[in-house]
Design an enzyme around this catalytic site. Structure first.
Site, PDB file in Angstrom:
ATOM      1  N   ARG A 231       0.842  -1.191   0.000  1.00  0.00           N
ATOM      2  CA  ARG A 231       0.000   0.000   0.000  1.00  0.00           C
ATOM      3  C   ARG A 231       0.876   1.239   0.000  1.00  0.00           C
ATOM      4  O   ARG A 231       1.906   1.289   0.668  1.00  0.00           O
ATOM      5  CB  ARG A 231      -0.896   0.047   1.261  1.00  0.00           C
ATOM      6  CG  ARG A 231      -1.986  -1.007   1.309  1.00  0.00           C
ATOM      7  CD  ARG A 231      -3.118  -0.691   0.340  1.00  0.00           C
ATOM      8  NE  ARG A 231      -4.255  -1.555   0.551  1.00  0.00           N
ATOM      9  CZ  ARG A 231      -4.410  -2.755   0.000  1.00  0.00           C
ATOM     10  NH1 ARG A 231      -3.459  -3.235  -0.792  1.00  0.00           N
ATOM     11  NH2 ARG A 231      -5.494  -3.473   0.231  1.00  0.00           N
ATOM     12  N   GLU A 260      -2.192   7.999  -6.332  1.00  0.00           N
ATOM     13  CA  GLU A 260      -2.239   7.259  -7.591  1.00  0.00           C
ATOM     14  C   GLU A 260      -3.394   7.756  -8.446  1.00  0.00           C
ATOM     15  O   GLU A 260      -4.445   8.125  -7.900  1.00  0.00           O
ATOM     16  CB  GLU A 260      -2.387   5.759  -7.318  1.00  0.00           C
ATOM     17  CG  GLU A 260      -1.184   5.155  -6.610  1.00  0.00           C
ATOM     18  CD  GLU A 260      -1.304   3.642  -6.419  1.00  0.00           C
ATOM     19  OE1 GLU A 260      -2.306   3.055  -6.893  1.00  0.00           O
ATOM     20  OE2 GLU A 260      -0.391   3.038  -5.822  1.00  0.00           O
ATOM     21  N   HIS A 278       1.283  -0.015 -10.079  1.00  0.00           N
ATOM     22  CA  HIS A 278       0.365  -0.848  -9.298  1.00  0.00           C
ATOM     23  C   HIS A 278       0.023  -2.136 -10.063  1.00  0.00           C
ATOM     24  O   HIS A 278      -1.138  -2.455 -10.321  1.00  0.00           O
ATOM     25  CB  HIS A 278      -0.902  -0.074  -8.961  1.00  0.00           C
ATOM     26  CG  HIS A 278      -1.545  -0.542  -7.681  1.00  0.00           C
ATOM     27  ND1 HIS A 278      -2.100   0.308  -6.763  1.00  0.00           N
ATOM     28  CD2 HIS A 278      -1.697  -1.780  -7.141  1.00  0.00           C
ATOM     29  CE1 HIS A 278      -2.584  -0.368  -5.743  1.00  0.00           C
ATOM     30  NE2 HIS A 278      -2.342  -1.647  -5.952  1.00  0.00           N
TER      31      HIS A 278
END
Length: 525
Positions: A231, A260, A278
């Site tokens: 995370r 993000e 990601h």
């Protein structure tokens, strides 16, 4: 026939499973929030990935919606409180992409060790800088895991295959589970000082936010390499940039960022820094797995009422639910209280039901305790997977029933084994529906566990309550309720205060500095 909308791109097998199970399905992706709101009222279920935002406005328009299924772990794009208030079940698939994420962490470890991205770019630019790229072997190096749950344990297994020494920091990792995994359980300071590589495998919570702070990064071994596929927010990114530039950190690879999509970032272009967008769950196998799982779970719920991996609903039959749910709320609050107050390894949790509580199905009560207890350290725990997560972490769970009534007609007691011995909290139901704490670590104290709270242990002495009230008042904190308990006159006393807003770390430090205070903590229910 139930009807489901798949609003994000998903493997075709999901639609196949819905149809096989007798569920009508439409695949309509790429809709704006307004367009989705206009059609969502036609559906009983909504299957999503990360693109669709299930906001309160969407839920208000979803007049027939019964379940939202997230194909993946994170549910940041779902307003769970709003869904709960609407009676909409929210499900996820917490284990569908564990292997994929673990493998991505290992891939980034290799990329850092051998400077693969820089070497590739240099070579394809027509250079042949063989002497520039001097890597390091993974064999014989020490890997430090921050988080040794499902994904962390897979990374440990792969690292051991590479002949790495694995050490792990995880408050819930028991010595027995560590032996089973073949890792050495250590405290965070030991991990920082010893690890050649550090990988993070923990959710983002108040306890883990900036776990690799500037202070902790400075404690790492010089030349450490850091990988985060968990995370954003676990690492102080500005401090990481500073220590990469200074050479203290030899390399870092991030698949996740605080903000993000991260299209601009101070770390971009830093030597020995690797970034991916990601991609932790981005393999064809993982996409198939989570699509199949979410379709099976949603179909079971819509067709037969089965509940799996629900984040806001326990596994219960329709007959049991009205009677058991108040106990589950009580149990979850008691588990959360213990989880927030106790730190370090907890090898055993005991749930003791007395009186009327002992006559009920204990499984949802036990699951509720474990869910509240583990949620402090995990953002994917729910009523269904909490027992599995407890077992995975080596926590022994004991269940005790005493049908004979004690001081209360009905009582649930949660006890944990700690280094200081057995500690317990207990609660009852007022009017058979309102959860109420009645005992805290051996001290009789009645309190509603609600919202933001302040927990204080102090020496029972005249004037303390006034000093505390003045301190909170000067900080602009309004007290909602005030609950007191003590062992005996002049002995140890406990205060539980509900307040209108979160208590800041600075205010906690001020309270701890008051004369007579032994400990002070902020709680959230």
């Amino acid at each position: 026939m139930p009807k489901v909308l798949i609003s994000d791109k998903m493997d075709p097998k999901a639609a196949e499973i819905f149809r096989e199970r007798g569920v009508e399905v439409d695949e309509i992706t790429g809709k704006t929030p307004e367009e989705l709101a206009a059609i969502i009222g036609n559906y009983d279920g909504l299957a999503i990935r990360s693109s669709t935002k299930v906001t309160k406005a969407i839920l208000d328009a979803a007049t027939n919606l019964k379940v939202v299924g997230r194909a993946g772990i994170g549910v940041d794009n779902v307003d769970i409180p709003a869904a709960s208030s609407k009676g909409v079940v929210v499900m996820n698939t917490p284990f569908g992409n564990s292997i994929t994420t673990a493998e991505h962490a290992v891939a980034l470890m290799f990329a850092l060790a051998r400077q693969l991205p820089e070497a590739d770019a240099s070579t394809q630019a027509g250079k042949w800088e063989k002497n520039r790229f001097m890597g390091v072997e993974l064999t014989g190096k020490t890997l430090g895991l921050i988080g040794a749950g499902n994904i962390g344990s897979i990374v440990a297994d792969r690292a051991q295959g590479l002949r790495m020494k694995v050490i792990a920091f995880d408050p819930f990792l028991s010595p027995e589970r560590a032996v089973e995994m073949g890792v050495e359980k250590v405290e965070i300071e030991q991990l920082l000082a010893r690890a050649d590589f550090i990988t993070l495998h923990t959710p983002l919570t108040d306890q883990t936010r900036n776990i690799l702070s500037r202070e902790n990064l400075l404690k790492t071994k010089k030349g450490v390499r850091i990988i985060n596929c968990a995370r954003g927010g676990l690492i102080d990114e500005a401090a990481l940039k500073e220590l990469l530039d200074s050479g203290h950190v030899a390399g870092a690879a991030l698949d996740v960022f605080v903000t993000e999509p991260a299209k601009e970032h101070a770390l971009f272009g830093t030597p020995n820094f690797v970034a991916t967008p990601h991609l932790g769950a981005s393999t064809s196998e993982a996409q198939v797995n989570v699509a199949i799982q979410v379709a099976e779970q949603m179909a079971d719920f819509l067709v037969s009422g089965g509940v799996t991996n629900a984040l806001n609903m326990p596994s219960l039959s329709a007959e049991e639910a009205p009677r058991v749910k108040p106990y589950m709320e009580l149990a979850e609050k008691l588990g959360s209280l213990v989880g927030q107050l106790q730190h370090g390894t907890i090898p055993r949790v005991s749930i003791h039901s007395e009186g009327a509580a002992a006559e009920l199905n204990q499984k949802p009560i036990v699951s509720a305790v474990l869910s509240g207890f583990l949620r402090v350290h995990s953002d994917t725990v729910n009523m269904v997977n909490a027992p599995f997560l407890a077992k995975e972490r080596g926590i022994e769970v004991r269940e005790v029933r005493t049908e004979k009534e004690g001081d209360y007609h009905t009582l649930v007691r949660v006890s944990v084994k700690t280094d200081a011995g057995e500690r317990s909290v207990a609660g009852t139901l007022f009017g058979n529906k309102a959860p109420r704490l009645v005992e805290l670590f051996g001290i009789k104290v009645e309190a509603d566990l609600i919202g933001h709270m302040l927990y204080v242990v102090n020496e029972d002495a005249p004037g303390f309550i006034g000093r505390l009230g003045t301190t909170l008042g000067e900080a602009g904190v309004n007290i909602g309720t005030f609950h007191l308990g003590r062992r005996d006159a002049g002995g140890e006393a406990v205060l539980l205060l509900s307040v209108d807003e979160a208590v800041t770390p600075d205010l906690i430090a001020t309270v701890r500095a008051l004369p007579g205070v032994k400990t002070a903590m902020a709680l959230r229910f």
